[in-house]
Write a protein that holds these residues in place. Sequence first.
Motif, PDB file in Angstrom:
ATOM      1  N   PRO A 135       0.830  -1.204   0.000  1.00  0.00           N
ATOM      2  CA  PRO A 135       0.000   0.000   0.000  1.00  0.00           C
ATOM      3  C   PRO A 135       0.867   1.257   0.000  1.00  0.00           C
ATOM      4  O   PRO A 135       2.066   1.177   0.281  1.00  0.00           O
ATOM      5  N   THR A 136       0.261   2.403  -0.297  1.00  0.00           N
ATOM      6  CA  THR A 136       0.948   3.676  -0.031  1.00  0.00           C
ATOM      7  C   THR A 136       0.530   4.214   1.334  1.00  0.00           C
ATOM      8  O   THR A 136       1.242   5.010   1.940  1.00  0.00           O
ATOM      9  N   LEU A 137      -0.642   3.795   1.798  1.00  0.00           N
ATOM     10  CA  LEU A 137      -1.156   4.284   3.084  1.00  0.00           C
ATOM     11  C   LEU A 137      -1.764   3.124   3.864  1.00  0.00           C
ATOM     12  O   LEU A 137      -2.376   2.231   3.271  1.00  0.00           O
ATOM     13  N   ILE A 138      -1.603   3.158   5.185  1.00  0.00           N
ATOM     14  CA  ILE A 138      -2.318   2.223   6.056  1.00  0.00           C
ATOM     15  C   ILE A 138      -3.355   3.015   6.842  1.00  0.00           C
ATOM     16  O   ILE A 138      -3.081   4.124   7.327  1.00  0.00           O
ATOM     17  N   LEU A 139      -4.542   2.445   6.954  1.00  0.00           N
ATOM     18  CA  LEU A 139      -5.564   3.008   7.842  1.00  0.00           C
ATOM     19  C   LEU A 139      -5.773   1.936   8.912  1.00  0.00           C
ATOM     20  O   LEU A 139      -6.283   0.865   8.626  1.00  0.00           O
ATOM     21  N   ASP A 140      -5.317   2.226  10.123  1.00  0.00           N
ATOM     22  CA  ASP A 140      -5.185   1.173  11.133  1.00  0.00           C
ATOM     23  C   ASP A 140      -6.075   1.439  12.343  1.00  0.00           C
ATOM     24  O   ASP A 140      -6.393   2.593  12.654  1.00  0.00           O
ATOM     25  N   ASP A 141      -6.446   0.368  13.023  1.00  0.00           N
ATOM     26  CA  ASP A 141      -7.206   0.473  14.270  1.00  0.00           C
ATOM     27  C   ASP A 141      -6.610  -0.532  15.251  1.00  0.00           C
ATOM     28  O   ASP A 141      -6.902  -1.722  15.174  1.00  0.00           O
ATOM     29  N   GLY A 142      -5.741  -0.037  16.107  1.00  0.00           N
ATOM     30  CA  GLY A 142      -5.077  -0.925  17.067  1.00  0.00           C
ATOM     31  C   GLY A 142      -3.654  -1.259  16.661  1.00  0.00           C
ATOM     32  O   GLY A 142      -2.879  -1.766  17.464  1.00  0.00           O
ATOM     33  N   GLY A 143      -3.311  -0.998  15.402  1.00  0.00           N
ATOM     34  CA  GLY A 143      -1.908  -1.074  14.985  1.00  0.00           C
ATOM     35  C   GLY A 143      -1.440  -2.420  14.478  1.00  0.00           C
ATOM     36  O   GLY A 143      -0.244  -2.618  14.269  1.00  0.00           O
ATOM     37  N   ASP A 144      -2.349  -3.366  14.217  1.00  0.00           N
ATOM     38  CA  ASP A 144      -1.885  -4.685  13.787  1.00  0.00           C
ATOM     39  C   ASP A 144      -1.294  -4.664  12.372  1.00  0.00           C
ATOM     40  O   ASP A 144      -0.295  -5.350  12.113  1.00  0.00           O
ATOM     41  N   GLU A 201      -4.031   6.268  12.512  1.00  0.00           N
ATOM     42  CA  GLU A 201      -4.399   5.295  13.550  1.00  0.00           C
ATOM     43  C   GLU A 201      -5.633   5.750  14.315  1.00  0.00           C
ATOM     44  O   GLU A 201      -5.711   6.865  14.802  1.00  0.00           O
ATOM     45  N   GLU A 202      -6.558   4.808  14.446  1.00  0.00           N
ATOM     46  CA  GLU A 202      -7.889   5.094  14.990  1.00  0.00           C
ATOM     47  C   GLU A 202      -7.956   5.141  16.516  1.00  0.00           C
ATOM     48  O   GLU A 202      -8.687   5.946  17.074  1.00  0.00           O
ATOM     49  N   THR A 203      -7.240   4.253  17.225  1.00  0.00           N
ATOM     50  CA  THR A 203      -7.611   4.071  18.639  1.00  0.00           C
ATOM     51  C   THR A 203      -6.463   4.278  19.621  1.00  0.00           C
ATOM     52  O   THR A 203      -5.285   4.223  19.261  1.00  0.00           O
ATOM     53  N   THR A 204      -6.841   4.516  20.878  1.00  0.00           N
ATOM     54  CA  THR A 204      -5.920   4.799  21.976  1.00  0.00           C
ATOM     55  C   THR A 204      -4.780   3.784  22.033  1.00  0.00           C
ATOM     56  O   THR A 204      -3.607   4.156  22.133  1.00  0.00           O
ATOM     57  N   THR A 205      -5.132   2.495  21.965  1.00  0.00           N
ATOM     58  CA  THR A 205      -4.118   1.456  22.094  1.00  0.00           C
ATOM     59  C   THR A 205      -3.143   1.471  20.924  1.00  0.00           C
ATOM     60  O   THR A 205      -1.926   1.340  21.115  1.00  0.00           O
ATOM     61  N   GLY A 206      -3.633   1.670  19.704  1.00  0.00           N
ATOM     62  CA  GLY A 206      -2.748   1.750  18.539  1.00  0.00           C
ATOM     63  C   GLY A 206      -1.842   2.960  18.608  1.00  0.00           C
ATOM     64  O   GLY A 206      -0.661   2.916  18.234  1.00  0.00           O
ATOM     65  N   VAL A 207      -2.387   4.055  19.117  1.00  0.00           N
ATOM     66  CA  VAL A 207      -1.608   5.281  19.270  1.00  0.00           C
ATOM     67  C   VAL A 207      -0.485   5.080  20.294  1.00  0.00           C
ATOM     68  O   VAL A 207       0.640   5.546  20.083  1.00  0.00           O
ATOM     69  N   HIS A 208      -0.773   4.354  21.378  1.00  0.00           N
ATOM     70  CA  HIS A 208       0.294   4.020  22.351  1.00  0.00           C
ATOM     71  C   HIS A 208       1.448   3.323  21.652  1.00  0.00           C
ATOM     72  O   HIS A 208       2.618   3.637  21.881  1.00  0.00           O
ATOM     73  N   ARG A 209       1.118   2.338  20.823  1.00  0.00           N
ATOM     74  CA  ARG A 209       2.160   1.594  20.103  1.00  0.00           C
ATOM     75  C   ARG A 209       2.983   2.532  19.225  1.00  0.00           C
ATOM     76  O   ARG A 209       4.209   2.386  19.138  1.00  0.00           O
ATOM     77  N   TYR A 211       3.529   5.840  19.529  1.00  0.00           N
ATOM     78  CA  TYR A 211       4.421   6.719  20.308  1.00  0.00           C
ATOM     79  C   TYR A 211       5.606   5.925  20.855  1.00  0.00           C
ATOM     80  O   TYR A 211       6.714   6.438  20.956  1.00  0.00           O
ATOM     81  N   GLU A 212       5.354   4.664  21.204  1.00  0.00           N
ATOM     82  CA  GLU A 212       6.439   3.803  21.681  1.00  0.00           C
ATOM     83  C   GLU A 212       7.496   3.622  20.582  1.00  0.00           C
ATOM     84  O   GLU A 212       8.701   3.751  20.822  1.00  0.00           O
ATOM     85  N   MET A 213       7.029   3.353  19.360  1.00  0.00           N
ATOM     86  CA  MET A 213       7.972   3.183  18.238  1.00  0.00           C
ATOM     87  C   MET A 213       8.690   4.497  17.935  1.00  0.00           C
ATOM     88  O   MET A 213       9.877   4.498  17.607  1.00  0.00           O
ATOM     89  N   GLU A 214       7.979   5.608  18.066  1.00  0.00           N
ATOM     90  CA  GLU A 214       8.622   6.906  17.834  1.00  0.00           C
ATOM     91  C   GLU A 214       9.738   7.106  18.867  1.00  0.00           C
ATOM     92  O   GLU A 214      10.859   7.493  18.522  1.00  0.00           O
ATOM     93  N   ARG A 215       9.444   6.793  20.136  1.00  0.00           N
ATOM     94  CA  ARG A 215      10.445   6.936  21.203  1.00  0.00           C
ATOM     95  C   ARG A 215      11.649   6.031  20.974  1.00  0.00           C
ATOM     96  O   ARG A 215      12.794   6.432  21.163  1.00  0.00           O
TER      97      ARG A 215
END
Length: 479
Positions: A135-144, A201-209, A211-215
Motif C-alpha cells: 500500500p501507499t497508506l495504512i488506515l489502522d485500528d489498534g496497529g496490527d 491510527e484510529e484508537t488509543t491502544t494503537g496510538v500508544h504503540r 508513540y512507543e515506536m517513535e520513542r
Amino acid sequence: ERALRDFKVADLSLAAFGRKEIQLAEHEMPGLMALRAEFGASRPLSGARISGSLHMTVQTAVLIETLVALGADVRWASCNIFSTQDHAAAAIAVGPDGTADRPAGVPVFAWKGETLEEYWWCTEQALTWPGEPGPTLILDDGGDATLLVHKGREFEATGVPDPATAGSEEMEIVFRLLAASIAENPGRWTAAAAAIVGVTEETTTGVHRLYEMERNGTLLFPAINVNDSVTKSKFDNKYGCRHSLIDGINRATDVLIGGKVAVVCGYGDVGKGCAESLRGQGARVIITEIDPICALQAAMDGYQVLRMEDVVAYADIFITATGNKDIITGEHMARMKHQAIVGNIGHFDNEIDMGGLARRSDVTRVTVKPQVDEWTFADGHSVIVLSEGRLLNLGNATGHPSFVMSNSFTNQTIAQLELHTRIDSYPIGVHVLPKHLDEKVARLHLDALGVRLTTLTDEQAGYLGIPAEGPYKPDHYRY
Ligand code: NAI
C-alpha cells in the motif's frame, strides 16, 4: 476461486441486506457524505493504495466507499476476529454496481468468528497488492497492520526468531506467518515499508504503540494520531461506548441492568461513556482507577471509586475499559457472585486474563451461544464471559452507531488526504490533525442535529484575540 475473486467474506448473498443498511447509514454520516460532495469531482486520493485494518462494519463500509469516491484503491481486513458484520463485508465485496454473481467491489478479507490464524492471514491479504510492493497508506485500528509491516521488515534484516520466543500464542502465529511470507517472497516487507507514505491510527491502544515506536526510533513512516482529534476520542470513545456497551450486554444476556452493581475499570474516555450508560439504566456504578485525576473526576461525577478486591465478591457486572492488561484475573472470577457478567470494551483481549481462566483446573466452559460463555467453578458458581474477553460492543452487538462514527471516520479520511497530498508537512513521527480540521469535522455534524452556532462578531474576536472563523481554542485546551 479466492485468487480469481481476490476477497474472502462469509456469504455474498447477504450483500443486498448490507447495501440497504449502508444506504441508511449514509444519511447518518453527514461528515463523510460532505467529503464526497467536496472532493468527489477532484478525486484527491487518486493514486493512493489504502490498506485498511478496522472493524468491517456497516459504518466502515461507508468509510471505504468514501475513500473510493475520493479516488483511492482500497483493500480491507477487520481488526478483530468477532467484529465483522457479514452483510457489510458482503456488500463491500459486491460493490454498489456488482451482483453476488459478478462481484465488483473492494477486496475485503473479513468474516465474523475468524480464528487467529485466519485473522492474521486476512491482515496480510489487505497489505498484499498484486503487482505493487504494497500500500501507499495504512488506515489502522489498534496497529496490527502497522505491526506486521514493521516486524516483517525487522525480520528481513535480522532473520526470523524462533516462534517459541514470541511471548504469546498470537505473536507465535505472527512469527510463523512472517517466516512463511519472507521465505516465499524475500524482501517483500522491506519493499512494502519503503512504499508506505504513512499510517493513520484510529484508537488509543494503537496510538500508544506508535508513540512507543517513535520513542524507540523504530517508526518507519509518519503517523497521524486520529484518536486524539477532539472530535474522535471525546465523541466515539465516550458517546459511542455510552451507546454500544449496554447494547452488547443486552444482546448477550438480556439481564436487567437497573438495580445491579456494575464495576467499570478505567475512567478515561471509554470508561466515562460506559459508566454513564450503566447509570442511565439504573445500575449502581463503581469505578476502579490508577490515575488520581480520573479517580477524582469519577468521584465528582458521583461514582464510588474502589479497588477490584473491594467489589469482586458483590458486584453483578464487570467491564474493563483500561487499555491495560490483567485487570480481571482468574482469581477474581473465582471469587465473583454466581452468574456475574464479565466483559471488556478495551481494544485487546488481555484486560481479562482469559488464559489464566482457561488454565485453571477447577473451571469448565459451556458456550451458551456465539460470544457468550458460562464458566463454572468447582464450587458451583459461574461467571458469564462476553466475546471471550474481546471488545464486547463489537462482538456481542454492532459497535458504535453511524453518527458518532461519522465524526471518527471524517477525521480518518482527512488524515489520509493530508498524508497523500501534503506529506511534506508530516515528517516521520506521530502527529495530530491541526485544530482547524478538528473544528471542520464538528461543523459538518451540526446541521443534522439542528444546531445553530453563534457567530463571533469582529469586536468579540478581537477581544478574545482569535480569528472569527476559528480555531477557537489553543492546542492545550482540554474540552
Ligand atoms: P484512556 O487512556 O482515556 O483511559 C483508560 C483509563 O484506564 C485511564 O484513565 C487509566 O488511568 C485507566 N487504567 C489503566 N490501568 C488501570 C488499572 N490497572 N485499573 C484501573 N484503571 C486503569 O483510554 P480510552 O480512550 O478510554 O480507551 C480505553 C481502551 O478502549 C483502549 O484500549 C482503546 O483503544 C479502546 N477503545 C475501544 C473502543 C470500543 O469501541 N470498544 C472505542 C474507543 C477506544
